[in-house]
Design a protein around this motif. Structure first.
Motif, short mmCIF file in Angstrom:
data_model
loop_
_atom_site.label_atom_id
_atom_site.label_comp_id
_atom_site.label_asym_id
_atom_site.label_seq_id
_atom_site.Cartn_x
_atom_site.Cartn_y
_atom_site.Cartn_z
N VAL A 1 52.74 54.26 31.25
CA VAL A 1 52.60 53.69 32.59
C VAL A 1 51.13 53.39 32.81
N THR A 2 50.84 52.17 33.17
CA THR A 2 49.46 51.76 33.40
C THR A 2 49.37 51.02 34.73
N ALA A 3 48.17 50.79 35.21
CA ALA A 3 48.00 50.16 36.52
C ALA A 3 46.84 49.18 36.51
N GLU A 4 46.96 48.15 37.33
CA GLU A 4 45.86 47.24 37.61
C GLU A 4 45.70 47.16 39.12
N TYR A 5 44.45 46.96 39.55
CA TYR A 5 44.11 46.97 40.98
C TYR A 5 43.18 45.80 41.26
N GLY A 6 43.35 45.19 42.41
CA GLY A 6 42.45 44.12 42.80
C GLY A 6 42.50 43.88 44.29
N MET A 7 41.48 43.18 44.78
CA MET A 7 41.42 42.84 46.20
C MET A 7 41.39 41.33 46.35
N LEU A 8 42.22 40.81 47.24
CA LEU A 8 42.20 39.38 47.51
C LEU A 8 40.87 39.00 48.18
N PRO A 9 40.42 37.77 48.00
CA PRO A 9 39.11 37.37 48.51
C PRO A 9 38.89 37.66 50.00
N ARG A 10 39.91 37.48 50.85
CA ARG A 10 39.72 37.75 52.27
C ARG A 10 40.39 39.04 52.71
N ALA A 11 40.44 40.01 51.81
CA ALA A 11 40.92 41.34 52.20
C ALA A 11 39.92 42.03 53.12
N THR A 12 38.68 41.56 53.10
CA THR A 12 37.62 42.15 53.92
C THR A 12 37.05 41.12 54.89
N GLY A 13 36.09 41.53 55.69
CA GLY A 13 35.55 40.67 56.73
C GLY A 13 34.91 39.40 56.22
N ASP A 14 34.24 39.49 55.08
CA ASP A 14 33.64 38.31 54.45
C ASP A 14 34.36 38.02 53.15
N ARG A 15 34.46 36.76 52.80
CA ARG A 15 35.16 36.40 51.56
C ARG A 15 34.41 36.96 50.35
N MET A 16 35.18 37.62 49.48
CA MET A 16 34.62 38.12 48.23
C MET A 16 34.94 37.14 47.11
N ARG A 17 34.07 37.06 46.15
CA ARG A 17 34.32 36.23 44.97
C ARG A 17 35.38 36.91 44.11
N ARG A 18 36.33 36.15 43.60
CA ARG A 18 37.33 36.73 42.70
C ARG A 18 36.65 37.26 41.44
N GLU A 19 37.07 38.43 41.01
CA GLU A 19 36.45 39.01 39.82
C GLU A 19 36.73 38.16 38.59
N ALA A 20 37.88 37.47 38.58
CA ALA A 20 38.20 36.60 37.44
C ALA A 20 37.16 35.49 37.30
N SER A 21 36.66 34.99 38.43
CA SER A 21 35.66 33.92 38.36
C SER A 21 34.30 34.45 37.93
N ALA A 22 34.10 35.76 38.10
CA ALA A 22 32.85 36.38 37.64
C ALA A 22 32.92 36.73 36.16
N GLY A 23 34.13 36.72 35.60
CA GLY A 23 34.29 36.96 34.18
C GLY A 23 34.46 38.42 33.78
N LYS A 24 34.45 39.33 34.76
CA LYS A 24 34.66 40.74 34.44
C LYS A 24 35.02 41.51 35.69
N GLN A 25 35.67 42.65 35.49
CA GLN A 25 36.00 43.53 36.61
C GLN A 25 34.79 44.39 36.94
N SER A 26 34.68 44.73 38.22
CA SER A 26 33.60 45.63 38.64
C SER A 26 33.92 47.05 38.18
#
Length: 237
Positions: free
Chosen positions: A59-84
């Motif tokens: 059993v494994t898991a992946e986690y992510g936040m949509l760009p407007r999950a927060t007050g300001d739009r976040m850049r998608r991690e996929a577009s940055a080329g790596k996960q934080s």
């Protein structure tokens, strides 16, 4: 007084809505107040290379936040080329937590991948993810059982998680962002339905916290997780 006007031992309004995804074998939309996470569980007829031929699943898991999950739009991690580093830490925590209550031999040689996507964030995204992920995982296993893919009991217990912290000098349960961002101490507790401790993450943001304060936070967490497990049980009726 807490910003939300809640009592020190009061959870936010929590809901667990099942079967919200048409295609996933198990799914749950979990809401802890204004924190909303979509959890989906998918069966994959493969296991990591190091598990092949051992008649055990994973059993494994992946986690992510949509760009407007927060007050300001976040850049998608996929577009940055790596996960934080934060994303990697949280998804590993979710995976560890779920595996703590899964009999991997009873699961058989398949992998269940659980995706936790934060739609809206207001503190406690990892604890909401774990709590909702259990429901999605359970429904996924029941989907397998209905197709004779498993015959033994795969899930050994419930698993849920909650945050606690010291806010304005008072130990409180289930921090929202307003509290989490200014708390003197914050901690995340992951526990089973039978009261076993799976993981504790605790940090003093200012002055160190005492053993007595930690005991108070643990007491709050135990009570909060008992309530969350009760909600899980109600959700799967």
């Amino acid at each position: 007084m807490r910003p939300s006007k809640r009592a020190a031992d009061e959870l936010r309004a929590v809901t667990l809505e099942r079967s919200v995804s048409k295609h996933a074998e198990g799914s749950c939309l979990v809401k802890f107040g204004d924190t909303h996470v979509l959890c989906t569980a998918s069966v994959e007829e493969r296991v990591p290379p190091w598990l092949r031929g051992q008649n055990r699943g994973w059993v494994t898991a992946e986690y992510g936040m949509l760009p407007r999950a927060t007050g300001d739009r976040m850049r998608r991690e996929a577009s940055a080329g790596k996960q934080s580093g934060r994303t990697q830490e949280i998804q590993r925590l979710i995976g560890r937590s779920l595996r703590a209550v899964v009999d991997l031999e009873a699961l058989g040689e398949v992998q269940i991948s659980v995706d936790c996507d934060v739609i809206q964030a207001d503190g406690g995204t990892r604890t909401a993810s774990i709590t909702g992920a259990w429901v999605a995982l359970r429904d996924c296993i029941e989907w397998m059982r209905a197709r004779d893919m498993v015959s033994k009991e795969v899930l050994k217990d419930h698993i849920a998680a909650i945050s606690c912290g010291i806010y304005a000098g008072t130990p409180v349960l289930d921090l929202d962002y307003a509290e989490d961002s200014t708390a003197e101490t914050d901690a995340n507790f992951v526990m089973t339905g039978s009261g076993g401790i799976v993981e504790i993450q605790g940090t003093a943001e200012g002055a160190p916290f005492s053993e007595e304060e930690f005991s108070q936070l643990l007491g709050l967490a135990k009570a909060g997780i008992t309530r969350l497990v009760d909600l899980q049980k109600m959700a799967i009726l």
